[in-house]
Every structure is written in C-alpha cells, then in structure tokens.
Motif scaffolding. Sequence first.
Motif, mmCIF file in Angstrom:
data_model
loop_
_atom_site.group_PDB
_atom_site.id
_atom_site.type_symbol
_atom_site.label_atom_id
_atom_site.label_comp_id
_atom_site.label_asym_id
_atom_site.label_seq_id
_atom_site.Cartn_x
_atom_site.Cartn_y
_atom_site.Cartn_z
ATOM 1 N N GLY A 75 0.813 -1.236 0.000
ATOM 2 C CA GLY A 75 0.000 0.000 0.000
ATOM 3 C C GLY A 75 0.835 1.269 0.000
ATOM 4 O O GLY A 75 0.304 2.357 0.206
ATOM 5 N N LEU A 76 2.127 1.149 -0.253
ATOM 6 C CA LEU A 76 2.984 2.365 -0.234
ATOM 7 C C LEU A 76 3.399 2.735 -1.661
ATOM 8 O O LEU A 76 3.688 1.857 -2.472
ATOM 9 C CB LEU A 76 4.250 2.102 0.599
ATOM 10 C CG LEU A 76 4.020 1.949 2.096
ATOM 11 C CD1 LEU A 76 5.296 1.459 2.767
ATOM 12 C CD2 LEU A 76 3.601 3.284 2.697
ATOM 13 N N ILE A 77 3.487 4.023 -1.891
ATOM 14 C CA ILE A 77 3.883 4.480 -3.217
ATOM 15 C C ILE A 77 5.317 4.079 -3.530
ATOM 16 O O ILE A 77 5.691 3.796 -4.664
ATOM 17 C CB ILE A 77 3.657 6.024 -3.350
ATOM 18 C CG1 ILE A 77 3.962 6.530 -4.789
ATOM 19 C CG2 ILE A 77 4.546 6.824 -2.404
ATOM 20 C CD1 ILE A 77 2.862 6.330 -5.721
ATOM 21 N N THR A 78 6.121 4.014 -2.470
ATOM 22 C CA THR A 78 7.538 3.637 -2.656
ATOM 23 C C THR A 78 7.660 2.173 -3.057
ATOM 24 O O THR A 78 8.666 1.759 -3.610
ATOM 25 C CB THR A 78 8.331 3.886 -1.362
ATOM 26 O OG1 THR A 78 7.556 3.400 -0.266
ATOM 27 C CG2 THR A 78 8.632 5.359 -1.166
ATOM 28 N N GLY A 79 6.608 1.400 -2.777
ATOM 29 C CA GLY A 79 6.666 -0.025 -3.122
ATOM 30 C C GLY A 79 6.095 -0.306 -4.493
ATOM 31 O O GLY A 79 5.754 -1.441 -4.801
#
Length: 420
Positions: A75-79
């Motif tokens: 759920g992270l943009i970095t992921g």
Amino acid sequence: MSSNQNNNNNRPSKKMKSIAHRIVWLITKTKMKLYFKTDILIFVLLNMFWAYMKEIEVIGSFSFHRHRDLILQNGLITGLTYKVTSLGGELLMSVGFFGVASRIGALVLALYMLQLLGVLFSLPVVSGKAHKTLRPISDLAEKADELNKLAFSEDKYRLIEDAIEHVVPDENQYVYLHDKELLGVEQSVNRLIERLKDSYRQQARFVNDASHELRTPIAVIQGYAQMLERWGSTDEKVLDESIAAISNEADHMNRLVEQLLFLARGDSGKTVLAKEPVKLGELMQEIYEESFMIDETHPYRFRKSEEEIIIDADRTLLKQAVRVLVDNAAKYTNPGDEIILGVGRGDDNHPYLMVQDTGIGMTQADVEHMFERFYRADKARTYNGTGLGLSIAKWIVDRHGGYFEILSRTELGTRIKIIL
Ligand code: ATP
Ligand code: MG
C-alpha cells in the motif's frame, strides 16, 4: 480645465496598458499550459522507454503479447512494482518502479522549471510587442478622445457662435476663430458664407435685371398712353398705332412675368415635379404636330427612333423645356429653312431629345453664357425675347438629372440635345 484635460488624455493610454497586460498574461498562460501537456507526454514516453529497455535486459526480448501491471506493494507508493507475466500466467519480471519514475519525474519537473524561467525572461519582449501592436489603436483612441473634447467643449461653441454673429452679410467679412484646433470649422464656415454671399449676389442681380426688363414695356405703354391722351381722339393713325403697341408690350410683359414667376417658384422650391413614365417618341410627336400648326413659316421634320423610349419624368415640364428649344429654333432661323426634331439614344445609351436648326447660330462665347438669366447674344437682340427661356429649360432638365449638349456655328445653325 487643464487638469481635466490631462485626465482625459491619460484615459485611453491607461486602458490600452491594461489591454496589453491582459494580452501578455493570455500568451503566458497558453504557453505554460502547452509546456505542461508536452512535459507530461515526455514523462510517460520516458517511463515506457525505460520499461522496454528493462524487459530486454531481464527477459532477453520484447513482445506485445504479455501482461503488464503496476502494483502498489504494502500500500505504499515507494513499493510501486512493475510486473510482466506471459499470456500463460508465468511471471517473467518484477522490478521496483518508484525509484525510476521519481527520477524521470524530477527530470521532467526540472525541464518544466527551465521552461517557466524562459517564459519569465521573454516577458518584457512579449509585452513590448503587445504595446507596439496596440499603438495604432491607442493613437486612434486618443484622437477620438480629442475629438470628443472638441465636440463638447462649451467654450469652443461660444467662440464659433460669437464669430458668426459678428459677420455682416453684405460686407466682405469672414469668420476668424484664432484657434488652431478649430481651423477646419473656420474654413467650412467661411466656405458656407462665400456660397451664401454668392447666392445673395445672384439673387440681387436677378431682381435688378427683372425690374429693368419690366421697366421698358411699362415706359413704352406709358408713352403710347400719353400719345393717346393728346391726339388719340382726333388722329386715327395714332389711335391704331398706340393700341397695337400697347397690346404688343402687354403681351411681352405678360410673358416676362410668367417666366419670372416660374423661376422664382423654382428657386424657392415650390415647383414639385410630378413624375410618371413618359414615352419620349410620343411627346416629341406631339410637339412636332403642334409646331407646324403654330409656325407655318418653317418646314419641320421629325426623326423618330425605332425603339420606344420610356423614362420617368414630369411630362408637362419636359414638354415646356423642349418647347423653349423649338421656339428658339423658329425665332433664330430664316423663314423657309428647315427645323429637325429628334428622339433617340446616344453612344452611351442615354436617351436624348434633339432640336436642330439652320439658323443664325452662336459663337463659342455665346454658348458659354446662353443658360444665364437674361443673357442674349448681340445678334439675337434684333429678335423679340427676354433671355429667360433657356434658364427655365435648364432648371427643368437639371431637376430631371439631365444635361444639354450644344453644337452651334454662326450662320450655319444650332443643334441642342437634352440628354436624360
Ligand atoms: P426668351 O426668354 O423669350 O426665350 P431668348 O430666346 O433671347 O428670349 P433664351 O431662349 O434663353 O432667350 O436664349 C438665350 C440666347 O441664346 C438667345 O438670346 C440667343 O442669343 C441664343 N440662342 C438660343 N437658342 C438659339 C438658336 N437656336 N440659335 C441661335 N441662338 C440661340
Ligand atoms: Mg428663347
């Protein structure tokens, strides 16, 4: 007054400045929107290019027949992860996408900043161009404002009024306003005064000539009346001679007064034209038939046109104008010599009515003056007449929008055409 003027002077240029600002802002906004759209496109294309290169690097080849997904892991943009699977569902590649995309994003953002700077630096040039383009409109606005001021300035009105009030009509006086801005007005007013003076002089001369012409028959009648008083009752010869002369002069005076009345009514605008379709051939035929009934001393001929020419005219007046020409032809042509009437169309297709004689003719100088009121050529003075016939004919022809064409040679004859 002067501060008011300055305010007015500034108004158009201020308005123009704000229009120029708006134009510059519009250009800048349009440019920035365009850059933004192209930069987004560059961002997308660069990412696609990176994905393409990565697939070749990891899988060893590139094919359109694969499933491609961007997945948010944890759920992270970095992921953010880029996943490629075969059509059969086998996982071929899974690589982190955030790092690359953010670097490409930073690059495109830097490009956008550079473009923004470029736009900011070009602002003075754009603004200068906008002002230059608007200069003629700005000048026009200023001129209109000046005119507006001129049209509504009370002082200037009063100046003009005063100057006109002091002009005496029959003296050689003109209007002088001593104001550069009003030079055009001054010239127009003076031209008007000149025209008024001209018509005043013409009117005065006409009245003078008319009273002179009327004095002659009155004096003749008076002379014969006195003769009758003294010897009329005893001498039958004097009686007959006096009655004939008085009757003759009365006829002459009657004709003169009628002519004067016609011109006076014409000048004062009281003669109204009653126009109707007029068949020129028919009108001329009528004049032709009347002519050899009235005047048996000349052979008349009529050159009819084959075409039936119909024009809009006042029939009675037009006939009167032609009668003037026929009367002259008969008067100034020796008995027995031919007079030709004609109708037709000229080279320029304009209809004409023609009267041609083989009479005494006129010199060039006579032709130049023949339409003037009371003008009579020297040679014509031995014949009866007042010199008003052609003035009347001209008035009528003018009112019909027509003109005369004259061809005349002394001792040979005269041809006058009324061109309509
Ligand atoms: P009236 O007012 O009685 O007609 P008029 O014939 O002298 O007098 P106009 O008809 O106005 O006056 O003509 C002006 C002058 O033009 C004449 O006096 C004459 O000199 C000259 N003129 C006009 N028609 C002819 C013509 N057909 N032949 C020679 N001279 C002519
Ligand atoms: Mg005449």
